[in-house]
Design a protein around this motif. Structure first.
Motif, PDB file in Angstrom:
ATOM      1  N   ASN A 207       0.834  -1.200   0.000  1.00 35.41           N
ATOM      2  CA  ASN A 207       0.000   0.000   0.000  1.00 35.41           C
ATOM      3  C   ASN A 207       0.864   1.243   0.000  1.00 35.41           C
ATOM      4  O   ASN A 207       2.042   1.206   0.369  1.00 35.41           O
TER       5      ASN A 207
ATOM      6  N   LEU B 105       1.301   5.016   1.332  1.00 33.14           N
ATOM      7  CA  LEU B 105       0.920   5.879   2.443  1.00 33.14           C
ATOM      8  C   LEU B 105       1.235   7.307   2.040  1.00 33.14           C
ATOM      9  O   LEU B 105       2.343   7.598   1.585  1.00 33.14           O
TER      10      LEU B 105
ATOM     11  N   SER C  40      -5.105   7.043   4.240  1.00 37.41           N
ATOM     12  CA  SER C  40      -4.078   6.029   3.960  1.00 37.41           C
ATOM     13  C   SER C  40      -3.371   5.589   5.244  1.00 37.41           C
ATOM     14  O   SER C  40      -2.875   4.469   5.326  1.00 37.41           O
ATOM     15  N   SER C  41      -3.342   6.456   6.240  1.00 35.51           N
ATOM     16  CA  SER C  41      -2.726   6.057   7.515  1.00 35.51           C
ATOM     17  C   SER C  41      -3.556   4.970   8.190  1.00 35.51           C
ATOM     18  O   SER C  41      -3.015   3.995   8.723  1.00 35.51           O
TER      19      SER C  41
ATOM     20  N   THR D  72      -3.135   1.719   6.417  1.00 39.07           N
ATOM     21  CA  THR D  72      -1.827   1.133   6.745  1.00 39.07           C
ATOM     22  C   THR D  72      -1.896   0.393   8.083  1.00 39.07           C
ATOM     23  O   THR D  72      -1.408  -0.728   8.209  1.00 39.07           O
TER      24      THR D  72
ATOM     25  N   HIS E 176      -1.531  -3.558   8.435  1.00 40.69           N
ATOM     26  CA  HIS E 176      -0.419  -4.083   9.222  1.00 40.69           C
ATOM     27  C   HIS E 176      -0.927  -5.020  10.310  1.00 40.69           C
ATOM     28  O   HIS E 176      -0.335  -6.067  10.574  1.00 40.69           O
TER      29      HIS E 176
ATOM     30  N   LEU F  74       2.715  -7.052   4.606  1.00 39.30           N
ATOM     31  CA  LEU F  74       2.284  -5.788   3.982  1.00 39.30           C
ATOM     32  C   LEU F  74       3.506  -4.894   3.819  1.00 39.30           C
ATOM     33  O   LEU F  74       4.225  -4.620   4.782  1.00 39.30           O
ATOM     34  N   ARG F  75       3.734  -4.470   2.585  1.00 34.68           N
ATOM     35  CA  ARG F  75       4.831  -3.539   2.343  1.00 34.68           C
ATOM     36  C   ARG F  75       4.216  -2.147   2.157  1.00 34.68           C
ATOM     37  O   ARG F  75       3.371  -1.952   1.282  1.00 34.68           O
ATOM     38  N   THR F  76       4.602  -1.214   3.004  1.00 33.11           N
ATOM     39  CA  THR F  76       4.042   0.131   2.935  1.00 33.11           C
ATOM     40  C   THR F  76       5.068   1.091   2.361  1.00 33.11           C
ATOM     41  O   THR F  76       6.190   1.186   2.859  1.00 33.11           O
TER      42      THR F  76
ATOM     43  N   PHE G 241       5.125   6.471  11.973  1.00 27.27           N
ATOM     44  CA  PHE G 241       4.829   5.038  11.866  1.00 27.27           C
ATOM     45  C   PHE G 241       5.889   4.183  12.555  1.00 27.27           C
ATOM     46  O   PHE G 241       5.574   3.134  13.112  1.00 27.27           O
TER      47      PHE G 241
ATOM     48  N   ILE H 104       5.606   0.274  12.704  1.00 33.82           N
ATOM     49  CA  ILE H 104       5.268  -0.043  11.309  1.00 33.82           C
ATOM     50  C   ILE H 104       6.331   0.553  10.381  1.00 33.82           C
ATOM     51  O   ILE H 104       6.479   1.778  10.313  1.00 33.82           O
TER      52      ILE H 104
ATOM     53  N   VAL I 186       8.021   1.948   7.111  1.00 33.84           N
ATOM     54  CA  VAL I 186       7.562   2.601   5.875  1.00 33.84           C
ATOM     55  C   VAL I 186       8.796   2.890   5.026  1.00 33.84           C
ATOM     56  O   VAL I 186       9.786   3.430   5.517  1.00 33.84           O
TER      57      VAL I 186
END
Ligand code: XMP
Length: 310
Positions: free
Chosen positions: A25, A27, A33-34, A37, A41, A48-50, A70, A75, A77
């Motif tokens: 996704n 961000l 989008s946050s 995410t 996650h 999940l690749r952000t 993040f 998380i 990013v």
């Protein structure tokens, strides 16, 4: 609505759609989008690749701010530096719809498409909300984030399925989710910011130099108006120039428009009666930006205007 139940339902739905695959996704740092995410996650962990795409169109310090926020939530990013690609795609374009198209295409088909191919992702998580869908269907504006309605079949063109966990919510619901997911008020209450970013705040050609001007003006307006309860405030760089005086010399300078609006859902809006001392201060700071010699306050409601200029 029970937001905790909604969170759990969406987490489960993401897990069952993605199965043992991988998702990706983008961000932007906005609330939609946050939230996506954080949901993604929670559902998929490191499957999940952000990605945060640095399009050159972002606000001052935005990529670093987003990555840090993040990181604090555990998380990761990844920033992709695509500034040259976006500036190249926008070179020479002045028509609003052509600018939007160039951004959409560069984002999805080139930069993000490549990231998806490299990652082996089968699914894309997207922060589309109900208002985006309604406005696109109504033909009010071509939203840059609704692939199917742009005539793009993501599965055929880019090889991934799109999941839109927020498609039944409006902004207030997304903000509530953000609070429930533990985001700070600075994010949950953040004013709206358009997908095509500062490109919607530049009338005429988007260049690195003009971006620098509107970015500086945006930072001033956001700082000066942070304590107002307004729905949205922004700065726009016009394409016209005006004669002015600086250091005793005539200067043909640029013009910046300031907008500060009350609204509930952005479908209609009215300008805020800002206090004169505040307007004077904003004007003084904006006309201190190199090359800018006029600052205008736009009082036009929506309709007949729109919130953005592009
Ligand atoms: P307008 O200018 O149409 O804006 O009155 C209404 C609201 O939508 C935002 N906006 C956009 N958001 N992609 C987005 O994601 C876009 O292309 C776009 N254009 C406008 C705008 O900031 C306002 O909140």
């Amino acid at each position: 609505m029970d937001y905790q139940v909604f969170i759990q339902e969406q987490v489960t739905a993401i897990q069952s759609s993605v199965g043992t695959g991988r998702a990706i996704n983008a961000l932007s740092g906005g609330v939609d989008s946050s939230v996506v995410t954080a949901l993604g996650h929670r559902a998929l962990g490191d499957r999940l690749r952000t990605i945060f795409v640095d399009t050159a169109l972002m606000r001052e310090g935005e990529p670093q701010r987003v990555v840090e926020l993040f990181a604090q939530m555990g998380i990761p990013v990844e920033i992709i530096d695509a500034r040259d690609e976006f500036l190249g795609a926008l070179r020479g374009l002045t028509d609003p719809e052509e600018k939007r198209h160039a951004i959409t295409h560069t984002f999805y088909a080139r930069v993000f498409g490549q990231a998806v191919r490299e990652s082996g992702a089968t699914h894309l998580l997207h922060g589309t909300i109900l208002t985006d869908i309604e406005e696109t269907v109504d033909g009010i504006k071509r939203q840059h984030n609704i692939l199917a309605q742009l005539g793009i079949d993501p599965e055929k063109e880019y090889g991934y399925h799109v999941l839109e966990p927020l498609a039944t919510l409006r902004k207030a619901g997304v903000r509530e989710l953000a609070r429930r997911l533990g985001f700070p008020p600075s994010l949950a209450e953040r004013i709206p910011f358009p997908g095509p970013a500062l490109a919607t705040r530049i009338v005429g050609e988007v260049t690195a130099e003009r971006l620098q001007t509107v970015r500086a003006a945006t930072a001033i307006v956001e700082e000066e108006l942070a304590d107002t309860p307004a729905f949205q405030y922004l700065a726009v760089l016009l394409n016209d120039k005006a004669t002015g005086m600086r250091d005793g010399k005539r200067e043909f300078g640029q013009m910046v428009v300031v907008r500060c609006l009350d609204s509930v859902d952005a479908r209609t809006a009215t300008s805020v009666d800002l206090p004169w001392p505040k307007l004077h201060r904003i004007c003084e700071r904006i006309t201190a930006i190199p090359g800018v010699n006029r600052c205008l306050y736009d009082m036009t409601p929506k309709p007949p205007a729109t919130i953005e200029y592009v």
